[in-house]
Design an enzyme around this catalytic site. Sequence first.
Site, PDB file in Angstrom:
ATOM      1  N   ASN A 150       0.810  -1.234   0.000  1.00  0.00           N
ATOM      2  CA  ASN A 150       0.000   0.000   0.000  1.00  0.00           C
ATOM      3  C   ASN A 150       0.835   1.272   0.000  1.00  0.00           C
ATOM      4  O   ASN A 150       0.466   2.267  -0.623  1.00  0.00           O
ATOM      5  CB  ASN A 150      -1.001  -0.022   1.160  1.00  0.00           C
ATOM      6  CG  ASN A 150      -0.339  -0.034   2.502  1.00  0.00           C
ATOM      7  OD1 ASN A 150       0.694  -0.670   2.685  1.00  0.00           O
ATOM      8  ND2 ASN A 150      -0.902   0.667   3.449  1.00  0.00           N
ATOM      9  N   GLU A 248       3.634  -5.527  12.253  1.00  0.00           N
ATOM     10  CA  GLU A 248       2.707  -4.397  12.077  1.00  0.00           C
ATOM     11  C   GLU A 248       1.597  -4.883  11.161  1.00  0.00           C
ATOM     12  O   GLU A 248       1.827  -5.101   9.968  1.00  0.00           O
ATOM     13  CB  GLU A 248       3.436  -3.201  11.439  1.00  0.00           C
ATOM     14  CG  GLU A 248       4.592  -2.667  12.257  1.00  0.00           C
ATOM     15  CD  GLU A 248       4.146  -2.067  13.582  1.00  0.00           C
ATOM     16  OE1 GLU A 248       2.967  -1.671  13.701  1.00  0.00           O
ATOM     17  OE2 GLU A 248       4.965  -2.014  14.507  1.00  0.00           O
ATOM     18  N   CYS A 282      -3.145   1.568   6.291  1.00  0.00           N
ATOM     19  CA  CYS A 282      -3.531   0.833   7.491  1.00  0.00           C
ATOM     20  C   CYS A 282      -4.124   1.767   8.544  1.00  0.00           C
ATOM     21  O   CYS A 282      -4.837   1.327   9.428  1.00  0.00           O
ATOM     22  CB  CYS A 282      -2.321   0.109   8.064  1.00  0.00           C
ATOM     23  SG  CYS A 282      -0.942   1.233   8.346  1.00  0.00           S
ATOM     24  N   GLU A 461       7.524   0.363  16.131  1.00  0.00           N
ATOM     25  CA  GLU A 461       8.551   0.922  15.259  1.00  0.00           C
ATOM     26  C   GLU A 461       8.703   2.397  15.606  1.00  0.00           C
ATOM     27  O   GLU A 461       8.014   2.920  16.461  1.00  0.00           O
ATOM     28  CB  GLU A 461       8.109   0.765  13.795  1.00  0.00           C
ATOM     29  CG  GLU A 461       7.936  -0.688  13.380  1.00  0.00           C
ATOM     30  CD  GLU A 461       7.597  -0.845  11.900  1.00  0.00           C
ATOM     31  OE1 GLU A 461       6.766  -0.061  11.396  1.00  0.00           O
ATOM     32  OE2 GLU A 461       8.180  -1.737  11.253  1.00  0.00           O
TER      33      GLU A 461
HETATM   34  P1  NAD Z   1       0.188  -9.470   2.983  1.00  0.00           P
HETATM   35  O1  NAD Z   1       0.229  -9.963   4.368  1.00  0.00           O
HETATM   36  O2  NAD Z   1      -0.558 -10.237   1.956  1.00  0.00           O
HETATM   37  O3  NAD Z   1       1.658  -9.324   2.384  1.00  0.00           O
HETATM   38  C1  NAD Z   1       2.648  -8.513   3.006  1.00  0.00           C
HETATM   39  C2  NAD Z   1       4.021  -9.019   2.614  1.00  0.00           C
HETATM   40  O4  NAD Z   1       4.201 -10.325   3.162  1.00  0.00           O
HETATM   41  C3  NAD Z   1       4.233  -9.166   1.108  1.00  0.00           C
HETATM   42  O5  NAD Z   1       5.563  -8.794   0.795  1.00  0.00           O
HETATM   43  C4  NAD Z   1       4.018 -10.646   0.885  1.00  0.00           C
HETATM   44  O6  NAD Z   1       4.690 -11.144  -0.245  1.00  0.00           O
HETATM   45  C5  NAD Z   1       4.611 -11.223   2.149  1.00  0.00           C
HETATM   46  N1  NAD Z   1       4.115 -12.553   2.514  1.00  0.00           N
HETATM   47  C6  NAD Z   1       2.919 -13.108   2.227  1.00  0.00           C
HETATM   48  N2  NAD Z   1       2.861 -14.367   2.729  1.00  0.00           N
HETATM   49  C7  NAD Z   1       4.038 -14.594   3.351  1.00  0.00           C
HETATM   50  C8  NAD Z   1       4.576 -15.693   4.065  1.00  0.00           C
HETATM   51  N3  NAD Z   1       3.888 -16.824   4.240  1.00  0.00           N
HETATM   52  N4  NAD Z   1       5.817 -15.586   4.587  1.00  0.00           N
HETATM   53  C9  NAD Z   1       6.513 -14.443   4.430  1.00  0.00           C
HETATM   54  N5  NAD Z   1       6.071 -13.369   3.752  1.00  0.00           N
HETATM   55  C10 NAD Z   1       4.837 -13.440   3.224  1.00  0.00           C
HETATM   56  O7  NAD Z   1      -0.343  -7.980   3.079  1.00  0.00           O
HETATM   57  P2  NAD Z   1      -0.657  -6.979   1.889  1.00  0.00           P
HETATM   58  O8  NAD Z   1      -1.945  -7.400   1.251  1.00  0.00           O
HETATM   59  O9  NAD Z   1       0.552  -6.803   1.050  1.00  0.00           O
HETATM   60  O10 NAD Z   1      -0.860  -5.617   2.687  1.00  0.00           O
HETATM   61  C11 NAD Z   1      -2.084  -5.189   3.215  1.00  0.00           C
HETATM   62  C12 NAD Z   1      -2.120  -5.411   4.709  1.00  0.00           C
HETATM   63  O11 NAD Z   1      -1.038  -4.743   5.329  1.00  0.00           O
HETATM   64  C13 NAD Z   1      -3.372  -4.844   5.350  1.00  0.00           C
HETATM   65  O12 NAD Z   1      -3.863  -5.773   6.274  1.00  0.00           O
HETATM   66  C14 NAD Z   1      -2.864  -3.604   6.062  1.00  0.00           C
HETATM   67  O13 NAD Z   1      -3.626  -3.187   7.170  1.00  0.00           O
HETATM   68  C15 NAD Z   1      -1.503  -4.028   6.469  1.00  0.00           C
HETATM   69  N6  NAD Z   1      -0.655  -2.883   6.756  1.00  0.00           N
HETATM   70  C16 NAD Z   1      -0.312  -2.637   8.065  1.00  0.00           C
HETATM   71  C17 NAD Z   1       0.465  -1.542   8.373  1.00  0.00           C
HETATM   72  C18 NAD Z   1       0.872  -1.237   9.792  1.00  0.00           C
HETATM   73  O14 NAD Z   1       1.759  -0.427   9.992  1.00  0.00           O
HETATM   74  N7  NAD Z   1       0.276  -1.871  10.786  1.00  0.00           N
HETATM   75  C19 NAD Z   1       0.915  -0.705   7.354  1.00  0.00           C
HETATM   76  C20 NAD Z   1       0.546  -0.988   6.048  1.00  0.00           C
HETATM   77  C21 NAD Z   1      -0.244  -2.087   5.749  1.00  0.00           C
END
Ligand code: NAD
Length: 482
Positions: A150, A248, A282, A461
């Site tokens: 995002n 996070e 997020c 963080e």
């Molecule tokens: P996601 O969990 O699908 O993927 C995030 C990252 O993890 C990607 O690089 C993905 O390739 C990797 N990943 C996926 N499966 C994995 C595994 N089994 N092992 C290791 N890595 C793996 O999330 P997304 O769809 O890319 O992002 C959206 C989510 O992120 C939303 O839930 C949003 O709220 C959250 N988010 C949180 C914050 C925060 O600071 N809390 C900030 C931004 C986004």
Amino acid sequence: MKKILNYIGGALVEPQNGIFFENIDPSRGIAYSLIPDSNQNDVDAAVNAAKMAFPSWSSTPAAARSAIMVRIADLIAKNAEALARAESIDNGKPLSLARVMDIPRAEDNIRFFGTAILHWSSEAHIMENSGINYTNRKPIGVVGCISPWNLPLYLFTWKIAPAIAAGNCVVAKPSEITPMSAFLFSELCIEAGLPAGVLNIVHGYGPSAGEAIITHAGVKAISFTGGTATGARIAAKAAPEFKKLSLELGGKNPNVIFADCDFEKMLRQTLRSSFTNQGQICLCGSRIIIERPIYEKFKEAFVEKVQNMKIGDPLDDETKTGAVVSEAHMNKILSYIELAKQEGGKILCGGERCYPGGELNNGYYIKPTVIEGLGPECRTNREEIFGPVVTIQVFDTEEEALQLANATEYGLAASLWTSDLNRAHRFASKIESGIVWVNTWLMRDLRTPFGGVKNSGVGREGGWEALRFFTEAQNVCIDFTP
Ligand code: NAD
């Protein structure tokens, strides 16, 4: 088509298996570049490169590490327009937003931690008349950083910067949905003279490339930002090896609006907090909770403004609302809108896919959507949708507002709108969230602790918190009695 390459041991290289997959421009629904489908072998090479670089990098004086990081930050500034365009094409976000938010913040992240390390000191604890303890904060070694789509470069650098500033070497993976800015960043690291192996970037899917980083015995700590389900899987995989974890995760943030707020300011900011980046931040407030005396006034004014939001080509300077990140994500958001209807919600505006015309008709656009009439028990109000969709709910008492605000498994951020100072403090302390904004939204100071409670994550963080995470504290105790 342009090939994105891995950055391993200081060189830009193809994945060892030679396999690439397509990178889609969501504004037009077309493939425009190729992404390495990396696996365990590439991660092994990256961890080896990081291990080899660690002795030298961890003993490089902080001032020298800082100078290199400041050069990287300068190069981000110099290449800001190209990076902003790349981010917009990869993600679907308006170029105008990437110019003012994503890329300046990526530069700030590197500069902030690259200079913070010059001021980093550790604690001493003096025992009266007997001894002294001091804390030796040592870099951990090889650490893994995994980020979502995002805010691609913004969140990628938010992790990498404190890790390398503290003297660690990094194996990082950006989201496979938005890898381009991380690739351009690797070119800037080479130009800035970052020593080979200090940062290694492996591109590819989560279950293959990502999980290989998590489970690699050589990776001692993991900083992850992404979905809550992915976070749970990562925690389970990392636990048997006792890896240090910072997670996070998702959010379902409330905006609590009291009748005594500054209405115009609240309205402007609530529009931002609902729909910036198509609601894909997020920290976006997706549950708007309004005190009854101003409920109808808010509803009318808000819906009118939302209806006037124009969706357009993300690359057009005038566009404020672009595409959502992918076809799969668009379909997920649309399915939540259908669910909201089934649960009895009334769609006040939006509620459907948008076709902006011409070649954009193949892109993934959703009209900003406002839903009324759903209570806290509905899935629409409990689960993260992560798109341009908000609900509005009404309350009569402060207690009821608090119950509604806390009625979710998430606890990342909250916004509170009131001119009553006592209430602001009282309410803020009772909201279950890691961040509370009072009369504002997304006002960020990089020194503050950042993170969530409940299912929104573990750890913090930002500022010293990040440098503490990326170091091991060792206590040294000296007895100075005769
Ligand atoms: P996601 O969990 O699908 O993927 C995030 C990252 O993890 C990607 O690089 C993905 O390739 C990797 N990943 C996926 N499966 C994995 C595994 N089994 N092992 C290791 N890595 C793996 O999330 P997304 O769809 O890319 O992002 C959206 C989510 O992120 C939303 O839930 C949003 O709220 C959250 N988010 C949180 C914050 C925060 O600071 N809390 C900030 C931004 C986004």
